[in-house]
Design a protein around this motif. Structure first.
Motif, PDB file in Angstrom:
ATOM      1  N   PHE A 200       0.841  -1.196   0.000  1.00 35.57           N
ATOM      2  CA  PHE A 200       0.000   0.000   0.000  1.00 35.57           C
ATOM      3  C   PHE A 200       0.880   1.252   0.000  1.00 35.57           C
ATOM      4  CE2 PHE A 200      -2.884   3.183   1.783  1.00 35.57           C
ATOM      5  CZ  PHE A 200      -4.102   2.878   1.198  1.00 35.57           C
ATOM      6  N   GLY A 201       1.939   1.220   0.790  1.00 32.73           N
ATOM      7  CA  GLY A 201       2.857   2.360   0.828  1.00 32.73           C
ATOM      8  C   GLY A 201       3.735   2.453  -0.403  1.00 32.73           C
TER       9      GLY A 201
ATOM     10  N   TRP B 109     -18.835   0.658   0.913  1.00 27.54           N
ATOM     11  CA  TRP B 109     -18.041   0.004  -0.131  1.00 27.54           C
ATOM     12  C   TRP B 109     -18.815   0.051  -1.439  1.00 27.54           C
ATOM     13  CZ3 TRP B 109     -13.101  -1.472   0.709  1.00 27.54           C
ATOM     14  CH2 TRP B 109     -12.687  -1.493   2.031  1.00 27.54           C
ATOM     15  N   ARG B 110     -18.367   0.874  -2.359  1.00 35.49           N
ATOM     16  CA  ARG B 110     -19.057   1.084  -3.624  1.00 35.49           C
ATOM     17  C   ARG B 110     -19.119  -0.190  -4.467  1.00 35.49           C
ATOM     18  NH1 ARG B 110     -16.580   5.970  -6.098  1.00 35.49           N
ATOM     19  NH2 ARG B 110     -17.762   6.948  -4.453  1.00 35.49           N
ATOM     20  N   TYR B 111     -18.065  -0.971  -4.474  1.00 35.02           N
ATOM     21  CA  TYR B 111     -18.016  -2.185  -5.294  1.00 35.02           C
ATOM     22  C   TYR B 111     -17.927  -3.451  -4.458  1.00 35.02           C
ATOM     23  CZ  TYR B 111     -17.332   1.168  -8.998  1.00 35.02           C
ATOM     24  OH  TYR B 111     -17.510   2.210  -9.861  1.00 35.02           O
ATOM     25  N   GLY B 112     -18.304  -3.377  -3.199  1.00 36.36           N
ATOM     26  CA  GLY B 112     -18.346  -4.556  -2.340  1.00 36.36           C
ATOM     27  C   GLY B 112     -17.196  -4.601  -1.363  1.00 36.36           C
ATOM     28  N   GLY B 113     -17.476  -5.046  -0.145  1.00 33.05           N
ATOM     29  CA  GLY B 113     -16.474  -5.089   0.910  1.00 33.05           C
ATOM     30  C   GLY B 113     -15.911  -6.469   1.175  1.00 33.05           C
TER      31      GLY B 113
ATOM     32  N   GLY C 298      -5.580   8.609   0.445  1.00 29.26           N
ATOM     33  CA  GLY C 298      -5.269   9.381   1.645  1.00 29.26           C
ATOM     34  C   GLY C 298      -4.983   8.506   2.850  1.00 29.26           C
ATOM     35  N   HIS C 299      -4.180   7.478   2.675  1.00 30.96           N
ATOM     36  CA  HIS C 299      -3.818   6.550   3.752  1.00 30.96           C
ATOM     37  C   HIS C 299      -5.056   5.943   4.407  1.00 30.96           C
ATOM     38  CE1 HIS C 299       0.305   7.609   3.128  1.00 30.96           C
ATOM     39  NE2 HIS C 299      -0.023   8.879   3.207  1.00 30.96           N
ATOM     40  N   GLY C 300      -6.087   5.731   3.577  1.00 35.22           N
ATOM     41  CA  GLY C 300      -7.303   5.084   4.036  1.00 35.22           C
ATOM     42  C   GLY C 300      -8.437   6.039   4.336  1.00 35.22           C
ATOM     43  N   GLY C 301      -8.118   7.304   4.549  1.00 37.80           N
ATOM     44  CA  GLY C 301      -9.144   8.269   4.919  1.00 37.80           C
ATOM     45  C   GLY C 301      -9.849   8.912   3.751  1.00 37.80           C
ATOM     46  N   GLY C 302      -9.398   8.659   2.551  1.00 37.56           N
ATOM     47  CA  GLY C 302     -10.024   9.215   1.354  1.00 37.56           C
ATOM     48  C   GLY C 302      -9.294  10.436   0.858  1.00 37.56           C
ATOM     49  N   GLY C 303      -9.422  10.691  -0.391  1.00 36.21           N
ATOM     50  CA  GLY C 303      -8.800  11.813  -1.074  1.00 36.21           C
ATOM     51  C   GLY C 303      -9.460  11.882  -2.440  1.00 36.21           C
ATOM     52  N   MET C 304      -8.639  11.737  -3.503  1.00 35.01           N
ATOM     53  CA  MET C 304      -9.226  11.607  -4.838  1.00 35.01           C
ATOM     54  C   MET C 304     -10.004  10.306  -4.927  1.00 35.01           C
ATOM     55  SD  MET C 304      -6.466  12.877  -7.680  1.00 35.01           S
ATOM     56  CE  MET C 304      -5.419  11.484  -7.390  1.00 35.01           C
ATOM     57  N   GLY C 305      -9.468   9.266  -4.285  1.00 37.17           N
ATOM     58  CA  GLY C 305     -10.141   7.971  -4.240  1.00 37.17           C
ATOM     59  C   GLY C 305     -11.006   7.879  -2.995  1.00 37.17           C
ATOM     60  N   PRO C 306     -11.895   6.892  -2.949  1.00 37.60           N
ATOM     61  CA  PRO C 306     -12.790   6.784  -1.789  1.00 37.60           C
ATOM     62  C   PRO C 306     -12.058   6.401  -0.513  1.00 37.60           C
ATOM     63  CG  PRO C 306     -13.081   4.910  -3.250  1.00 37.60           C
ATOM     64  CD  PRO C 306     -12.148   5.859  -3.945  1.00 37.60           C
ATOM     65  N   ALA C 307     -12.669   6.731   0.598  1.00 37.49           N
ATOM     66  CA  ALA C 307     -12.134   6.353   1.908  1.00 37.49           C
ATOM     67  C   ALA C 307     -12.200   4.839   2.054  1.00 37.49           C
ATOM     68  CB  ALA C 307     -12.940   7.029   3.011  1.00 37.49           C
ATOM     69  N   LEU C 308     -11.218   4.276   2.714  1.00 39.27           N
ATOM     70  CA  LEU C 308     -11.168   2.834   2.926  1.00 39.27           C
ATOM     71  C   LEU C 308     -11.383   2.474   4.387  1.00 39.27           C
ATOM     72  CD1 LEU C 308      -8.032   2.166   0.691  1.00 39.27           C
ATOM     73  CD2 LEU C 308     -10.445   1.958   0.052  1.00 39.27           C
TER      74      LEU C 308
ATOM     75  N   TYR D 157      -5.116  -6.142   3.361  1.00 40.21           N
ATOM     76  CA  TYR D 157      -4.772  -4.938   4.125  1.00 40.21           C
ATOM     77  C   TYR D 157      -5.888  -3.894   4.036  1.00 40.21           C
ATOM     78  CZ  TYR D 157      -2.634  -0.593   5.565  1.00 40.21           C
ATOM     79  OH  TYR D 157      -2.389   0.607   6.192  1.00 40.21           O
ATOM     80  N   VAL D 158      -6.451  -3.703   2.842  1.00 40.83           N
ATOM     81  CA  VAL D 158      -7.531  -2.722   2.669  1.00 40.83           C
ATOM     82  C   VAL D 158      -8.727  -3.092   3.553  1.00 40.83           C
ATOM     83  CG1 VAL D 158      -9.231  -1.856   1.002  1.00 40.83           C
ATOM     84  CG2 VAL D 158      -6.809  -1.918   0.400  1.00 40.83           C
ATOM     85  N   ARG D 159      -9.051  -4.376   3.634  1.00 48.12           N
ATOM     86  CA  ARG D 159     -10.128  -4.824   4.540  1.00 48.12           C
ATOM     87  C   ARG D 159      -9.807  -4.479   5.980  1.00 48.12           C
ATOM     88  NH1 ARG D 159     -14.056  -8.547   4.723  1.00 48.12           N
ATOM     89  NH2 ARG D 159     -13.160  -9.612   6.513  1.00 48.12           N
ATOM     90  N   SER D 160      -8.542  -4.612   6.348  1.00 45.28           N
ATOM     91  CA  SER D 160      -8.161  -4.332   7.738  1.00 45.28           C
ATOM     92  C   SER D 160      -8.277  -2.843   8.067  1.00 45.28           C
ATOM     93  CB  SER D 160      -6.739  -4.827   8.018  1.00 45.28           C
ATOM     94  OG  SER D 160      -5.769  -3.967   7.462  1.00 45.28           O
ATOM     95  N   LEU D 161      -8.150  -1.974   7.061  1.00 50.02           N
ATOM     96  CA  LEU D 161      -8.279  -0.538   7.305  1.00 50.02           C
ATOM     97  C   LEU D 161      -9.674  -0.186   7.821  1.00 50.02           C
ATOM     98  CD1 LEU D 161      -6.446   1.016   4.221  1.00 50.02           C
ATOM     99  CD2 LEU D 161      -5.719   1.096   6.603  1.00 50.02           C
TER     100      LEU D 161
END
Length: 182
Positions: free
Chosen positions: A76-77, A101-105, A86-96, A140-144
């Motif tokens: 991820f880094g 979850w737009r496309y499923g979690g 944005g390190h999971g908090g969102g930015g240009m891309g969605p928050a994690l 990792y994204v799930r863990s966020l």
């Protein structure tokens, strides 16, 4: 007085012109002609109103797997995912880090988003990462979002952080992005 008559005449002509114009009526609450209204988000819509597919068997190797989550955190880094997310908090891309979850979690849905990309910004990483790396990133994204067991996630990050450790996050069930739940 000669200046007042032309201005009165001009004002009267302008009023007549504006009164003759008719504005179009817009019905924004109705779907466009030839399209069906979408009822649900992409993670809840399946062809022919079928039930969701079963979980990919490969997912069992990554769900709750601490080494896979740690490797996903490194990826991820190094792949600069934080640049958009944005390190999971969102930015240009969605928050994690939230439950939307737009496309499923599910982990297989997250892996599909990473592998194939998504419209309007998420690139496909299929040609840049191995399948193993894609699944590690998905873990990792799930863990966020706090979806992993606390004994599987790292108690701290490898870099400085001003957020609480993942082991102290409250788990949230994923919900479709278009639901009214918050």
């Amino acid at each position: 007085m000669s200046l007042r008559s032309p201005s009165k005449a001009l004002a009267a002509a302008l009023l007549v012109t504006l009164a003759a114009c008719s504005r179009e009526t817009r019905h924004e609450d109705q779907p466009a002609i030839g399209t069906a209204a979408i009822a649900g988000s992409p993670d809840t819509i399946y062809p022919g109103n079928a039930s969701p597919p079963s979980l990919n068997p490969r997912a069992a190797n990554y769900v709750g797997n601490a080494p896979a989550i740690a490797k996903g955190q490194q990826l991820f880094g190094s792949m600069n995912c934080g640049g958009c997310h944005g390190h999971g908090g969102g930015g240009m891309g969605p928050a994690l880090m939230d439950s939307k979850w737009r496309y499923g979690g599910r982990i297989d849905q997250i892996a599909a988003s990473i592998s194939e990309g998504r419209p309007n910004g998420m690139p496909s990483w299929r040609s840049k990462l191995t399948q193993d790396q894609i699944w590690q990133l998905a873990a990792y994204v799930r863990s966020l979002a706090g979806l992993e067991d606390k004994d599987a996630v790292a108690a701290r990050t490898d870099s400085m952080s001003n957020t609480p450790p993942q082991t102290q996050m409250t788990p949230q069930q994923p919900t479709p992005a278009d639901s009214d739940q918050k």
